[in-house]
Design an enzyme around this catalytic site. Structure first.
Site, PDB file in Angstrom:
ATOM      1  N   ASN A  95     -10.288  -0.236  -0.094  1.00  0.00           N
ATOM      2  CA  ASN A  95      -8.823  -0.205  -0.100  1.00  0.00           C
ATOM      3  C   ASN A  95      -8.306  -0.779  -1.421  1.00  0.00           C
ATOM      4  O   ASN A  95      -8.442  -1.975  -1.659  1.00  0.00           O
ATOM      5  CB  ASN A  95      -8.314  -1.009   1.103  1.00  0.00           C
ATOM      6  CG  ASN A  95      -6.791  -1.026   1.202  1.00  0.00           C
ATOM      7  OD1 ASN A  95      -6.095  -0.592   0.278  1.00  0.00           O
ATOM      8  ND2 ASN A  95      -6.284  -1.540   2.312  1.00  0.00           N
ATOM      9  N   CYS A 132       0.817  -1.226   0.000  1.00  0.00           N
ATOM     10  CA  CYS A 132       0.000   0.000   0.000  1.00  0.00           C
ATOM     11  C   CYS A 132       0.846   1.270   0.000  1.00  0.00           C
ATOM     12  O   CYS A 132       0.348   2.348  -0.310  1.00  0.00           O
ATOM     13  CB  CYS A 132      -0.946   0.015   1.196  1.00  0.00           C
ATOM     14  SG  CYS A 132      -2.039  -1.403   1.227  1.00  0.00           S
ATOM     15  N   HIS A 176      -3.417   7.061   2.689  1.00  0.00           N
ATOM     16  CA  HIS A 176      -3.851   5.770   2.162  1.00  0.00           C
ATOM     17  C   HIS A 176      -5.252   5.486   2.710  1.00  0.00           C
ATOM     18  O   HIS A 176      -5.542   5.752   3.875  1.00  0.00           O
ATOM     19  CB  HIS A 176      -2.870   4.680   2.616  1.00  0.00           C
ATOM     20  CG  HIS A 176      -3.325   3.291   2.286  1.00  0.00           C
ATOM     21  ND1 HIS A 176      -3.751   2.943   1.025  1.00  0.00           N
ATOM     22  CD2 HIS A 176      -3.455   2.181   3.049  1.00  0.00           C
ATOM     23  CE1 HIS A 176      -4.097   1.661   1.032  1.00  0.00           C
ATOM     24  NE2 HIS A 176      -3.932   1.188   2.244  1.00  0.00           N
TER      25      HIS A 176
HETATM   26  N1  COA Z   1     -18.890  -8.454   9.201  1.00  0.00           N
HETATM   27  C1  COA Z   1     -19.335  -8.692  10.467  1.00  0.00           C
HETATM   28  N2  COA Z   1     -18.517  -9.033  11.473  1.00  0.00           N
HETATM   29  C2  COA Z   1     -17.206  -9.097  11.207  1.00  0.00           C
HETATM   30  C3  COA Z   1     -16.682  -8.866   9.928  1.00  0.00           C
HETATM   31  C4  COA Z   1     -17.578  -8.541   8.894  1.00  0.00           C
HETATM   32  N3  COA Z   1     -17.184  -8.280   7.653  1.00  0.00           N
HETATM   33  N4  COA Z   1     -15.340  -9.016   9.968  1.00  0.00           N
HETATM   34  C5  COA Z   1     -15.019  -9.340  11.231  1.00  0.00           C
HETATM   35  N5  COA Z   1     -16.152  -9.401  11.982  1.00  0.00           N
HETATM   36  C6  COA Z   1     -16.279  -9.712  13.402  1.00  0.00           C
HETATM   37  C7  COA Z   1     -15.115 -10.496  13.944  1.00  0.00           C
HETATM   38  O1  COA Z   1     -15.290 -11.873  13.687  1.00  0.00           O
HETATM   39  C8  COA Z   1     -15.197 -10.175  15.425  1.00  0.00           C
HETATM   40  O2  COA Z   1     -16.187 -10.977  16.005  1.00  0.00           O
HETATM   41  P1  COA Z   1     -15.988 -11.556  17.502  1.00  0.00           P
HETATM   42  O3  COA Z   1     -15.895 -10.332  18.378  1.00  0.00           O
HETATM   43  O4  COA Z   1     -17.218 -12.352  17.683  1.00  0.00           O
HETATM   44  O5  COA Z   1     -14.717 -12.349  17.445  1.00  0.00           O
HETATM   45  C9  COA Z   1     -15.693  -8.724  15.438  1.00  0.00           C
HETATM   46  O6  COA Z   1     -16.266  -8.499  14.139  1.00  0.00           O
HETATM   47  C10 COA Z   1     -14.612  -7.707  15.700  1.00  0.00           C
HETATM   48  O7  COA Z   1     -13.510  -8.015  14.882  1.00  0.00           O
HETATM   49  P2  COA Z   1     -12.232  -7.110  14.835  1.00  0.00           P
HETATM   50  O8  COA Z   1     -11.283  -7.644  13.791  1.00  0.00           O
HETATM   51  O9  COA Z   1     -11.685  -6.902  16.212  1.00  0.00           O
HETATM   52  O10 COA Z   1     -12.891  -5.723  14.340  1.00  0.00           O
HETATM   53  P3  COA Z   1     -12.263  -4.325  14.094  1.00  0.00           P
HETATM   54  O11 COA Z   1     -13.062  -3.277  14.736  1.00  0.00           O
HETATM   55  O12 COA Z   1     -10.763  -4.332  14.356  1.00  0.00           O
HETATM   56  O13 COA Z   1     -12.448  -4.109  12.534  1.00  0.00           O
HETATM   57  C11 COA Z   1     -11.158  -4.257  10.518  1.00  0.00           C
HETATM   58  C12 COA Z   1     -11.872  -5.005  11.622  1.00  0.00           C
HETATM   59  C13 COA Z   1     -10.477  -5.252   9.623  1.00  0.00           C
HETATM   60  C14 COA Z   1     -12.180  -3.446   9.755  1.00  0.00           C
HETATM   61  C15 COA Z   1     -10.121  -3.297  11.155  1.00  0.00           C
HETATM   62  O14 COA Z   1      -9.361  -3.986  12.091  1.00  0.00           O
HETATM   63  C16 COA Z   1      -9.195  -2.697  10.147  1.00  0.00           C
HETATM   64  O15 COA Z   1      -9.595  -1.933   9.278  1.00  0.00           O
HETATM   65  N6  COA Z   1      -7.881  -2.995  10.291  1.00  0.00           N
HETATM   66  C17 COA Z   1      -6.865  -2.432   9.451  1.00  0.00           C
HETATM   67  C18 COA Z   1      -6.869  -3.121   8.176  1.00  0.00           C
HETATM   68  C19 COA Z   1      -5.928  -2.475   7.245  1.00  0.00           C
HETATM   69  O16 COA Z   1      -5.779  -1.295   7.253  1.00  0.00           O
HETATM   70  N7  COA Z   1      -5.297  -3.281   6.432  1.00  0.00           N
HETATM   71  C20 COA Z   1      -4.501  -2.868   5.402  1.00  0.00           C
HETATM   72  C21 COA Z   1      -3.365  -2.066   5.832  1.00  0.00           C
HETATM   73  S1  COA Z   1      -2.832  -1.290   4.390  1.00  0.00           S
END
Ligand code: COA
Length: 324
Positions: free
Chosen positions: A281, A112, A251
């Site tokens: 993204n 990225c 980004h």
């Molecule tokens: N729909 C519904 N629930 C979802 C889901 C979806 N698409 N994806 C994950 N969940 C659930 C998980 O299973 C988890 O459930 P649990 O509490 O029962 O275990 C819950 O939602 C929370 O998951 P978590 O991963 O802690 O959520 P979050 O608030 O961190 O959000 C992301 C997840 C991926 C959106 C977030 O972490 C993120 O954007 N991270 C950075 C990613 C990124 O920038 N990547 C690229 C870098 S360039």
């Protein structure tokens, strides 16, 4: 000697995949995706479209704005993690499709952060005096490396490309930059199979080793910290203050990351140019797509001070202060 961006272009595939479409594919909801990421929809390339096809369309628009013909180009640099093939490079495919027969061509792999890495490399090559007409492209088809059964990643990613035509300029316009990497955290975002570590076999295909794997919540915290640190560093090194920044183009991975980062830097949210709601993204392509839109909407004008800031797999990161 510095450089100036004299043309920008972007291309997004026609097909729109909304959160409501995703509700029918995996156990998720429009509400969850919007609240946790800010994404409403993303674009998906057709089966016939590879990264170079998106990149060529973005490049043609950038060349048109610059008033430069493909034959005038002497260098094409492409940032991508979804190349058409391992080799030839995607830059060579784009060179061939544009008819840029006088141009050198190579790819950059910095996930990225690829566009910022590319900008820094191009800056150095232009300063060498050897290159006068450079095309920097970021082109991604993340949909092709997405596991469409994994709700934790498939809701985040999209396809698209952005491009810039860059030429030498008397004035210094890259006021400051920083690049960084941390290979110790590579396991947070990667594709296990298909390379020399784990070449493609029936087993790697069956076990989904060719899809992107991500530990999203671990990355979230690092992203906010590193993006803010890089931004503050380049602001300091450019000798400016956050109030001098006209536009913050980070980004676009998650609206919550972008918002938290702006708050840490001390920037009002109105200064963030946002595309993540519409495109998700698109890895290296998010910044040049946003830049092109902001330029074409007349939001970015000559003399404006831009803060570009990226973070991604590797891990890699990069930020710069650019005088437009
Ligand atoms: N729909 C519904 N629930 C979802 C889901 C979806 N698409 N994806 C994950 N969940 C659930 C998980 O299973 C988890 O459930 P649990 O509490 O029962 O275990 C819950 O939602 C929370 O998951 P978590 O991963 O802690 O959520 P979050 O608030 O961190 O959000 C992301 C997840 C991926 C959106 C977030 O972490 C993120 O954007 N991270 C950075 C990613 C990124 O920038 N990547 C690229 C870098 S360039």
């Amino acid at each position: 000697m510095g450089f100036r961006i004299v043309g920008t272009g972007s291309y997004l595939p026609e097909k729109i995949l909304t959160n409501f479409d995703l509700e029918k594919m995996v156990d998720t909801s429009d509400e969850w995706i919007r609240e946790r990421t800010g994404i409403r929809e993303r674009r998906i390339a057709s089966p016939q479209e590879a990264a170079s096809d998106l990149g060529v369309k973005a490049s043609q628009k950038a060349l048109q704005m610059a008033g430069i013909s493909p034959e005038d180009l002497d260098l094409i640099v492409v940032a991508t993690i979804t190349p058409d093939m391992f080799f030839p490079s995607t830059a060579c495919f784009i060179q061939q499709k544009l008819g840029a027969k006088n141009s050198a061509a190579f790819d950059i792999s910095a996930a990225c952060s690829g566009f910022i890495y590319g900008l820094v490399v191009v800056n150095g090559l232009i300063r060498s005096g050897k290159f006068k007409r450079v095309l920097l492209v970021a082109a991604e088809t993340l949909s092709k490396i997405t596991d469409w059964e994994d709700r934790s990643t498939c809701v985040l990613l999209g396809d698209g490309a952005g491009a810039c035509v860059i030429v030498p300029h008397n004035e210094k316009t890259l006021l400051s930059y920083t690049l960084g990497a941390d290979g110790n955290c590579g396991h947070l975002l990667f594709i296990p199979g298909g390379g020399s570590r784990l070449p493609a076999t029936e087993d790697t295909v069956r076990n989904k080793k060719h899809f992107l794997k991500m530990k999203g919540n671990e990355l979230f915290k690092i992203a906010v910290r590193v993006l803010a640190e890089s931004a503050l560093k380049v602001i300091r090194e450019a000798g400016i203050s956050p109030e001098d920044i006209s536009h913050f183009i980070p980004h676009q991975a998650n609206w919550r990351i972008m918002k938290a980062c702006a708050q840490k830097i001390g920037l009002p949210l109105e200064k963030i140019y946002v595309t993540v709601d519409r495109y998700g993204n698109t890895s290296a392509a998010t910044i040049p797509i946003a830049l092109d839109e902001a330029v074409r909407e007349g939001k970015v004008n000559r003399g404006d001070i831009l803060l570009l800031d990226a973070f991604g797999g590797g891990l890699t990161w990069g930020a710069c202060i650019l005088k437009w």
